[in-house]
Design an enzyme around this catalytic site. Structure first.
Site, PDB file in Angstrom:
ATOM      1  N   THR A   1      -2.700  -3.151  -2.772  1.00 39.44           N
ATOM      2  CA  THR A   1      -3.158  -3.068  -4.064  1.00 39.44           C
ATOM      3  C   THR A   1      -2.002  -3.606  -4.893  1.00 39.44           C
ATOM      4  O   THR A   1      -0.891  -3.675  -4.430  1.00 39.44           O
ATOM      5  CB  THR A   1      -2.990  -1.436  -4.396  1.00 39.44           C
ATOM      6  OG1 THR A   1      -4.148  -0.744  -3.918  1.00 39.44           O
ATOM      7  CG2 THR A   1      -2.971  -1.250  -6.068  1.00 39.44           C
ATOM      8  N   GLY A   2      -2.431  -4.081  -5.917  1.00 37.70           N
ATOM      9  CA  GLY A   2      -1.345  -4.936  -6.947  1.00 37.70           C
ATOM     10  C   GLY A   2      -1.797  -6.544  -6.918  1.00 37.70           C
ATOM     11  O   GLY A   2      -3.143  -6.801  -6.532  1.00 37.70           O
ATOM     12  N   SER A   3      -0.949  -7.144  -7.770  1.00 36.69           N
ATOM     13  CA  SER A   3      -1.436  -8.673  -8.120  1.00 36.69           C
ATOM     14  C   SER A   3      -1.494  -9.634  -6.932  1.00 36.69           C
ATOM     15  O   SER A   3      -2.301 -10.637  -6.838  1.00 36.69           O
ATOM     16  CB  SER A   3      -0.786  -8.989  -9.291  1.00 36.69           C
ATOM     17  OG  SER A   3       0.733  -9.093  -8.838  1.00 36.69           O
ATOM     18  N   THR A   4      -0.711  -9.315  -5.963  1.00 33.20           N
ATOM     19  CA  THR A   4      -0.286 -10.262  -4.775  1.00 33.20           C
ATOM     20  C   THR A   4      -1.474  -9.744  -3.726  1.00 33.20           C
ATOM     21  O   THR A   4      -2.179 -10.716  -3.293  1.00 33.20           O
ATOM     22  CB  THR A   4       0.709  -9.923  -4.124  1.00 33.20           C
ATOM     23  OG1 THR A   4       1.885 -10.183  -5.100  1.00 33.20           O
ATOM     24  CG2 THR A   4       1.341 -11.487  -3.205  1.00 33.20           C
TER      25      THR A   4
ATOM     26  N   GLY B   1       1.115  -5.988  -1.022  1.00 33.61           N
ATOM     27  CA  GLY B   1       2.287  -6.252  -1.471  1.00 33.61           C
ATOM     28  C   GLY B   1       3.511  -5.454  -1.480  1.00 33.61           C
ATOM     29  O   GLY B   1       3.363  -4.428  -0.762  1.00 33.61           O
ATOM     30  N   ALA B   2       4.664  -5.641  -2.171  1.00 30.57           N
ATOM     31  CA  ALA B   2       5.692  -4.725  -2.192  1.00 30.57           C
ATOM     32  C   ALA B   2       6.590  -4.816  -3.541  1.00 30.57           C
ATOM     33  O   ALA B   2       6.437  -6.073  -4.087  1.00 30.57           O
ATOM     34  CB  ALA B   2       6.679  -4.956  -0.944  1.00 30.57           C
TER      35      ALA B   2
ATOM     36  N   GLY C   1       4.550   0.511  -7.243  1.00 32.61           N
ATOM     37  CA  GLY C   1       4.927  -0.076  -8.668  1.00 32.61           C
ATOM     38  C   GLY C   1       3.357   0.234  -9.261  1.00 32.61           C
ATOM     39  O   GLY C   1       3.231   0.348 -10.759  1.00 32.61           O
TER      40      GLY C   1
ATOM     41  N   GLU D   1      -1.608   3.516   0.038  1.00 28.35           N
ATOM     42  CA  GLU D   1      -0.932   2.511   0.740  1.00 28.35           C
ATOM     43  C   GLU D   1      -0.135   2.901   2.008  1.00 28.35           C
ATOM     44  O   GLU D   1      -0.067   2.194   3.128  1.00 28.35           O
ATOM     45  CB  GLU D   1       0.009   1.666  -0.141  1.00 28.35           C
ATOM     46  CG  GLU D   1      -0.712   1.039  -1.105  1.00 28.35           C
ATOM     47  CD  GLU D   1       0.032   0.501  -2.424  1.00 28.35           C
ATOM     48  OE1 GLU D   1      -0.513  -0.503  -3.032  1.00 28.35           O
ATOM     49  OE2 GLU D   1       1.315   1.035  -2.511  1.00 28.35           O
TER      50      GLU D   1
HETATM   51  C1  5RP Z   1       1.200  -0.734  -5.757  1.00 24.53           C
HETATM   52  C2  5RP Z   1       2.120  -1.717  -4.881  1.00 24.53           C
HETATM   53  C3  5RP Z   1       2.287  -2.974  -5.289  1.00 24.53           C
HETATM   54  O1  5RP Z   1       1.998  -3.670  -3.980  1.00 24.53           O
HETATM   55  C4  5RP Z   1       3.528  -3.509  -5.720  1.00 24.53           C
HETATM   56  O2  5RP Z   1       3.767  -2.778  -6.954  1.00 24.53           O
HETATM   57  C5  5RP Z   1       3.555  -5.005  -5.974  1.00 24.53           C
HETATM   58  O3  5RP Z   1       2.581  -5.173  -6.828  1.00 24.53           O
HETATM   59  P1  5RP Z   1       2.482  -6.807  -7.387  1.00 24.53           P
HETATM   60  O4  5RP Z   1       2.112  -7.679  -5.993  1.00 24.53           O
HETATM   61  O5  5RP Z   1       1.714  -6.765  -8.446  1.00 24.53           O
HETATM   62  O6  5RP Z   1       3.934  -7.426  -7.615  1.00 24.53           O
HETATM   63  O7  5RP Z   1       2.942  -0.869  -4.189  1.00 24.53           O
HETATM   64  O8  5RP Z   1       1.319   0.510  -5.427  1.00 24.53           O
END
Ligand code: 5RP
Length: 262
Positions: free
Chosen positions: A33-36, A90-91, A104, A111
């Site tokens: 989950t997340g933009s990446t 992502g992280a 985040g 996850e």
């Molecule tokens: C969601 C996460 C995401 O992987 C982490 O917040 C990174 O997000 P992004 O790729 O948008 O920077 O842990 O719970």
């Protein structure tokens, strides 16, 4: 067109693109989950549509499930898949041992369950997420709504005794109301500055009644792929110590960008 992407999106795209190369026919794949991770889902979707790649995806949030379905990826539950070949996610931070802070995007619980149920976890990221010590990014902790303030006080008391720099704890908000996770819980963000012993903190946090899970991923990630704004990437394998560098050809990915209307 790809050239309209920001350098950060190009970096995320490059990392996601390299990670998707690891997906093979018949695999059960954890979708982060997340933009990446969203880039990864789009690139994987393009392979499903263009190559007829047959995989089953297990999503780590409702929004990832919706995106994956829209991309044509078959989405199954973790209970249907039982065990996964690979999770790509992502992280928010990663350290030299590939320990992570995640959550985040408030999806840390699903996850962590999905990554733990996988033979392999690949983290995709841009260079800004690399740190010498975890903790500058506030550590998300998922807690149940019942007795929230008591749980918060217990966490504050518990971290008094630990090797951290900061000790502020805030409730994650969604506008004017507390954010509610996909599992109906709340998120407390721990502003620790620097975490001296992430493994110890992860274990101790989960002993507090009311805590469901914390965003420290210890010894779960196998590989990190760090994307750069020029399309380059660096892949590090924590088990073998191998490092691979390369560059993504954006021209070859034209159909993905065309689908997105970029
Ligand atoms: C969601 C996460 C995401 O992987 C982490 O917040 C990174 O997000 P992004 O790729 O948008 O920077 O842990 O719970």
């Amino acid at each position: 067109m790809p050239q309209n992407l920001s350098p950060v999106d190009k970096a995320k795209f490059a990392a996601a693109s390299r990670a998707v190369d690891f997906v093979e026919a018949g695999m059960r794949v954890g979708l982060g989950t997340g933009s990446t991770a969203a880039w990864m889902v789009r690139i994987l979707g393009a392979r499903v549509r263009d190559e007829g790649l047959k995989i089953a995806g297990v999503a780590t949030s409702a929004r990832t499930a919706a995106l994956a379905r829209a991309e044509g990826i078959t989405v199954v539950t973790l209970d249907e898949a039982r065990w996964l070949d690979l999770t790509i996610d992502g992280a928010d931070e990663f350290d030299p041992k590939l320990n992570l802070i995640k959550g985040g995007g408030a999806a840390l619980l699903q996850e962590k369950i999905v990554a733990t149920a996988s033979d392999q976890m690949i983290v995709i990221t841009d260079a800004a997420k690399e740190v010498a010590h975890l903790g500058a990014f506030p550590l998300p902790v998922e807690v149940i709504g019942f007795g929230l303030q008591t749980t918060r006080a217990l966490i504050e008391e518990m971290i008094e005794a630990l090797d951290v720099l900061g000790r502020k704890v805030t409730l994650r908000m969604n506008g004017d109301t507390p954010l509610v996770t996909d599992e109906g819980n709340r998120i407390l963000d721990l502003h620790l500055g620097r975490i001296g012993n992430p493994g110890q903190l992860a274990m101790v946090l989960n002993q507090v009644p009311g805590v469901v899970e914390n965003g420290l991923f210890i010894d779960i990630c196998d590989r990190v792929i760090i994307g750069h704004g020029d399309g380059g990437f660096e892949m590090r394998d924590i088990i073998t110590g191998a490092v691979e560098t390369g560059r993504i050809d954006f021209a070859e990915s034209g159909n993905i960008f065309a689908d997105l209307g970029h």
